[in-house]
Design a protein around this motif. Structure first.
Motif, PDB file in Angstrom:
ATOM      1  N   VAL A 254      36.080  32.953  35.161  1.00 35.33           N
ATOM      2  CA  VAL A 254      35.472  32.246  36.290  1.00 35.33           C
ATOM      3  C   VAL A 254      34.274  31.450  35.781  1.00 35.33           C
ATOM      4  O   VAL A 254      33.290  32.034  35.297  1.00 35.33           O
ATOM      5  CB  VAL A 254      35.021  33.239  37.379  1.00 35.33           C
ATOM      6  N   PRO A 255      34.297  30.116  35.867  1.00 41.13           N
ATOM      7  CA  PRO A 255      33.144  29.310  35.451  1.00 41.13           C
ATOM      8  C   PRO A 255      31.915  29.608  36.302  1.00 41.13           C
ATOM      9  O   PRO A 255      32.024  29.967  37.482  1.00 41.13           O
ATOM     10  CB  PRO A 255      33.624  27.869  35.672  1.00 41.13           C
ATOM     11  N   GLY A 256      30.730  29.421  35.709  1.00 43.09           N
ATOM     12  CA  GLY A 256      29.492  29.726  36.409  1.00 43.09           C
ATOM     13  C   GLY A 256      29.330  29.055  37.757  1.00 43.09           C
ATOM     14  O   GLY A 256      28.977  29.729  38.742  1.00 43.09           O
ATOM     15  N   PRO A 257      29.594  27.756  37.896  1.00 42.69           N
ATOM     16  CA  PRO A 257      29.376  27.101  39.191  1.00 42.69           C
ATOM     17  C   PRO A 257      30.180  27.712  40.330  1.00 42.69           C
ATOM     18  O   PRO A 257      29.761  27.651  41.501  1.00 42.69           O
ATOM     19  CB  PRO A 257      29.794  25.647  38.923  1.00 42.69           C
ATOM     20  N   TRP A 258      31.328  28.302  40.033  1.00 40.90           N
ATOM     21  CA  TRP A 258      32.118  28.928  41.093  1.00 40.90           C
ATOM     22  C   TRP A 258      31.382  30.125  41.699  1.00 40.90           C
ATOM     23  O   TRP A 258      31.652  30.510  42.833  1.00 40.90           O
ATOM     24  CB  TRP A 258      33.469  29.396  40.557  1.00 40.90           C
ATOM     25  N   GLN A 259      30.503  30.736  40.938  1.00 41.04           N
ATOM     26  CA  GLN A 259      29.835  31.970  41.376  1.00 41.04           C
ATOM     27  C   GLN A 259      28.465  31.724  41.990  1.00 41.04           C
ATOM     28  O   GLN A 259      27.801  32.682  42.395  1.00 41.04           O
ATOM     29  CB  GLN A 259      29.688  32.929  40.191  1.00 41.04           C
TER      30      GLN A 259
ATOM     31  N   ARG B 123      41.193  56.277  34.991  1.00 41.21           N
ATOM     32  CA  ARG B 123      40.063  55.396  35.277  1.00 41.21           C
ATOM     33  C   ARG B 123      40.629  54.025  35.638  1.00 41.21           C
ATOM     34  O   ARG B 123      41.505  53.509  34.933  1.00 41.21           O
ATOM     35  CB  ARG B 123      39.105  55.286  34.093  1.00 41.21           C
ATOM     36  N   THR B 124      40.124  53.463  36.717  1.00 39.53           N
ATOM     37  CA  THR B 124      40.666  52.195  37.205  1.00 39.53           C
ATOM     38  C   THR B 124      39.529  51.242  37.545  1.00 39.53           C
ATOM     39  O   THR B 124      38.447  51.657  37.972  1.00 39.53           O
ATOM     40  CB  THR B 124      41.525  52.411  38.460  1.00 39.53           C
ATOM     41  N   LYS B 125      39.808  49.963  37.357  1.00 34.70           N
ATOM     42  CA  LYS B 125      38.818  48.943  37.686  1.00 34.70           C
ATOM     43  C   LYS B 125      39.540  47.677  38.125  1.00 34.70           C
ATOM     44  O   LYS B 125      40.417  47.184  37.413  1.00 34.70           O
ATOM     45  CB  LYS B 125      37.934  48.645  36.471  1.00 34.70           C
ATOM     46  N   PHE B 126      39.170  47.166  39.303  1.00 34.49           N
ATOM     47  CA  PHE B 126      39.717  45.923  39.816  1.00 34.49           C
ATOM     48  C   PHE B 126      38.520  45.010  40.099  1.00 34.49           C
ATOM     49  O   PHE B 126      37.927  45.063  41.176  1.00 34.49           O
ATOM     50  CB  PHE B 126      40.558  46.172  41.068  1.00 34.49           C
ATOM     51  N   LYS B 127      38.165  44.224  39.109  1.00 32.04           N
ATOM     52  CA  LYS B 127      36.934  43.426  39.144  1.00 32.04           C
ATOM     53  C   LYS B 127      37.251  42.037  39.717  1.00 32.04           C
ATOM     54  O   LYS B 127      37.705  41.149  38.997  1.00 32.04           O
ATOM     55  CB  LYS B 127      36.350  43.311  37.733  1.00 32.04           C
ATOM     56  N   TYR B 128      36.991  41.888  41.012  1.00 28.10           N
ATOM     57  CA  TYR B 128      37.319  40.640  41.694  1.00 28.10           C
ATOM     58  C   TYR B 128      36.211  40.233  42.666  1.00 28.10           C
ATOM     59  O   TYR B 128      36.437  40.097  43.870  1.00 28.10           O
ATOM     60  CB  TYR B 128      38.671  40.766  42.408  1.00 28.10           C
ATOM     61  N   ALA B 129      35.001  40.063  42.103  1.00 27.43           N
ATOM     62  CA  ALA B 129      33.858  39.551  42.872  1.00 27.43           C
ATOM     63  C   ALA B 129      33.582  40.375  44.113  1.00 27.43           C
ATOM     64  O   ALA B 129      33.193  39.838  45.161  1.00 27.43           O
ATOM     65  CB  ALA B 129      34.074  38.080  43.236  1.00 27.43           C
ATOM     66  N   GLY B 130      33.753  41.686  44.000  1.00 27.29           N
ATOM     67  CA  GLY B 130      33.586  42.549  45.160  1.00 27.29           C
ATOM     68  C   GLY B 130      32.185  42.558  45.739  1.00 27.29           C
ATOM     69  O   GLY B 130      32.004  42.878  46.911  1.00 27.29           O
ATOM     70  N   LYS B 131      31.165  42.231  44.925  1.00 29.65           N
ATOM     71  CA  LYS B 131      29.798  42.233  45.459  1.00 29.65           C
ATOM     72  C   LYS B 131      29.336  40.842  45.878  1.00 29.65           C
ATOM     73  O   LYS B 131      28.197  40.669  46.311  1.00 29.65           O
ATOM     74  CB  LYS B 131      28.838  42.803  44.417  1.00 29.65           C
ATOM     75  N   ARG B 132      30.197  39.847  45.734  1.00 24.59           N
ATOM     76  CA  ARG B 132      29.833  38.478  46.085  1.00 24.59           C
ATOM     77  C   ARG B 132      30.073  38.194  47.570  1.00 24.59           C
ATOM     78  O   ARG B 132      30.857  38.887  48.231  1.00 24.59           O
ATOM     79  CB  ARG B 132      30.624  37.483  45.234  1.00 24.59           C
TER      80      ARG B 132
ATOM     81  N   VAL C 189      31.444  32.733  48.256  1.00 22.75           N
ATOM     82  CA  VAL C 189      31.713  32.666  46.822  1.00 22.75           C
ATOM     83  C   VAL C 189      33.154  33.081  46.538  1.00 22.75           C
ATOM     84  O   VAL C 189      33.844  32.445  45.735  1.00 22.75           O
ATOM     85  CB  VAL C 189      30.719  33.547  46.042  1.00 22.75           C
ATOM     86  N   ARG C 190      33.614  34.121  47.202  1.00 20.71           N
ATOM     87  CA  ARG C 190      35.005  34.532  46.987  1.00 20.71           C
ATOM     88  C   ARG C 190      35.976  33.419  47.379  1.00 20.71           C
ATOM     89  O   ARG C 190      36.973  33.180  46.705  1.00 20.71           O
ATOM     90  CB  ARG C 190      35.316  35.826  47.757  1.00 20.71           C
TER      91      ARG C 190
ATOM     92  N   THR D 152      45.417  36.548  44.200  1.00 19.58           N
ATOM     93  CA  THR D 152      45.969  37.493  45.173  1.00 19.58           C
ATOM     94  C   THR D 152      44.989  38.629  45.429  1.00 19.58           C
ATOM     95  O   THR D 152      44.791  39.056  46.572  1.00 19.58           O
ATOM     96  CB  THR D 152      47.301  38.060  44.658  1.00 19.58           C
ATOM     97  N   HIS D 153      44.362  39.121  44.374  1.00 14.88           N
ATOM     98  CA  HIS D 153      43.386  40.203  44.533  1.00 14.88           C
ATOM     99  C   HIS D 153      42.142  39.738  45.285  1.00 14.88           C
ATOM    100  O   HIS D 153      41.677  40.400  46.203  1.00 14.88           O
ATOM    101  CB  HIS D 153      42.965  40.726  43.158  1.00 14.88           C
ATOM    102  N   ILE D 154      41.605  38.607  44.869  1.00 14.46           N
ATOM    103  CA  ILE D 154      40.307  38.190  45.413  1.00 14.46           C
ATOM    104  C   ILE D 154      40.412  37.729  46.858  1.00 14.46           C
ATOM    105  O   ILE D 154      39.425  37.743  47.591  1.00 14.46           O
ATOM    106  CB  ILE D 154      39.697  37.079  44.516  1.00 14.46           C
ATOM    107  N   ARG D 155      41.592  37.358  47.307  1.00 18.56           N
ATOM    108  CA  ARG D 155      41.750  36.911  48.693  1.00 18.56           C
ATOM    109  C   ARG D 155      41.733  38.062  49.693  1.00 18.56           C
ATOM    110  O   ARG D 155      41.707  37.832  50.892  1.00 18.56           O
ATOM    111  CB  ARG D 155      43.050  36.118  48.851  1.00 18.56           C
ATOM    112  N   ARG D 156      41.745  39.290  49.208  1.00 21.40           N
ATOM    113  CA  ARG D 156      41.598  40.441  50.095  1.00 21.40           C
ATOM    114  C   ARG D 156      40.140  40.508  50.524  1.00 21.40           C
ATOM    115  O   ARG D 156      39.302  41.087  49.854  1.00 21.40           O
ATOM    116  CB  ARG D 156      42.015  41.720  49.395  1.00 21.40           C
ATOM    117  N   THR D 157      39.826  39.896  51.602  1.00 23.00           N
ATOM    118  CA  THR D 157      38.451  39.685  52.024  1.00 23.00           C
ATOM    119  C   THR D 157      37.667  41.001  52.088  1.00 23.00           C
ATOM    120  O   THR D 157      38.103  41.945  52.723  1.00 23.00           O
ATOM    121  CB  THR D 157      38.400  39.020  53.413  1.00 23.00           C
ATOM    122  N   GLY D 158      36.535  41.003  51.386  1.00 18.91           N
ATOM    123  CA  GLY D 158      35.634  42.143  51.464  1.00 18.91           C
ATOM    124  C   GLY D 158      36.075  43.327  50.646  1.00 18.91           C
ATOM    125  O   GLY D 158      35.464  44.391  50.725  1.00 18.91           O
TER     126      GLY D 158
END
Length: 211
Positions: free
Chosen positions: A83-88, A167-176, A180-181, A201-207
């Motif tokens: 993800v490029p910086g300006p997107w965030q 151990r699992t991790k789904f890192k998709y801007a969850g704190k943004r 931004v998402r 598909t992951h990041i479109r799951r709002t919130g």
């Protein structure tokens, strides 16, 4: 693997994701002073039995390491995207102040490895894998002393990987923020790199950080 609370998937998410991702890397401790052995491989995960099964050629140098240290790690990573910086950048902030990051899904299965050398048990293990990868059929069953696979059993060793920790991790801007998402989702759709659709598909799951 560091997992922040906002990157932790909801109950059941990682099992569904892993069911569709059956290729990973098996990491085994090396001898003192040596790096770990890392073996790419297909595997079949069985949630009900709490294990993954696979096999490798008998000459594979992994075997002495597994025998010496049967506590191993099976790692699966996919749906990753840069993800490029300006997107965030949050609304109101200069785009150039946005921080570049990576999006990805990761499942790590810590396992106790059990070697399978009995011919009949190897045949059963192979049939479980074939049923997973070819549910539509089309291949003969493996059986000791029977064509076409019976004569090949001596050339492989099987592995049952008893899962002891996940151990699992789904890192998709969850704190943004939602803004931004949405911007990241739109950027992924426009860029359309090979794994961007999966990440989107992951990041479109709002919130939520995962599907």
């Amino acid at each position: 693997m560091l997992v922040h609370p906002w990157d932790a998937p909801r109950d059941g998410t990682w099992q569904r994701w892993l069911a569709a991702h059956d290729f990973g890397q098996l990491a085994v401790n090396g001898a003192p002073g040596e790096p770990p052995h890392v073996q790419p491989l297909h595997f079949a995960y069985d949630a009900e039995r709490g294990e993954a099964v696979t096999h490798l050629a008998r000459p594979n140098p992994l075997w002495p390491a597994v025998e010496a240290s049967p506590n191993v790690l099976l790692s699966v990573v996919d749906d990753y995207a840069f993800v490029p910086g300006p997107w965030q950048a949050e609304p109101g902030d200069p785009p150039e102040h946005g921080v570049p990051t990576s999006l990805y899904a990761a499942v790590q299965l810590r396992c106790r490895a059990h070697l399978v050398d009995d011919p009949a048990e190897k045949a059963e293990l192979l049939n479980r894998q074939v049923c997973h990868f070819q549910p539509e059929g089309g291949s003969a069953r493996a059986a000791v002393g029977e064509a076409p696979y019976g004569r090949l059993l001596s050339g492989i060793r099987g592995l049952r990987l008893e899962v002891t920790e996940v151990r699992t991790k789904f890192k998709y801007a969850g704190k943004r923020s939602q803004a931004v998402r949405d911007r990241i989702s739109d950027g992924l759709a426009t860029r359309a790199h090979p794994r961007d659709a999966g990440a989107r598909t992951h990041i479109r799951r709002t919130g939520t950080p995962a599907p």
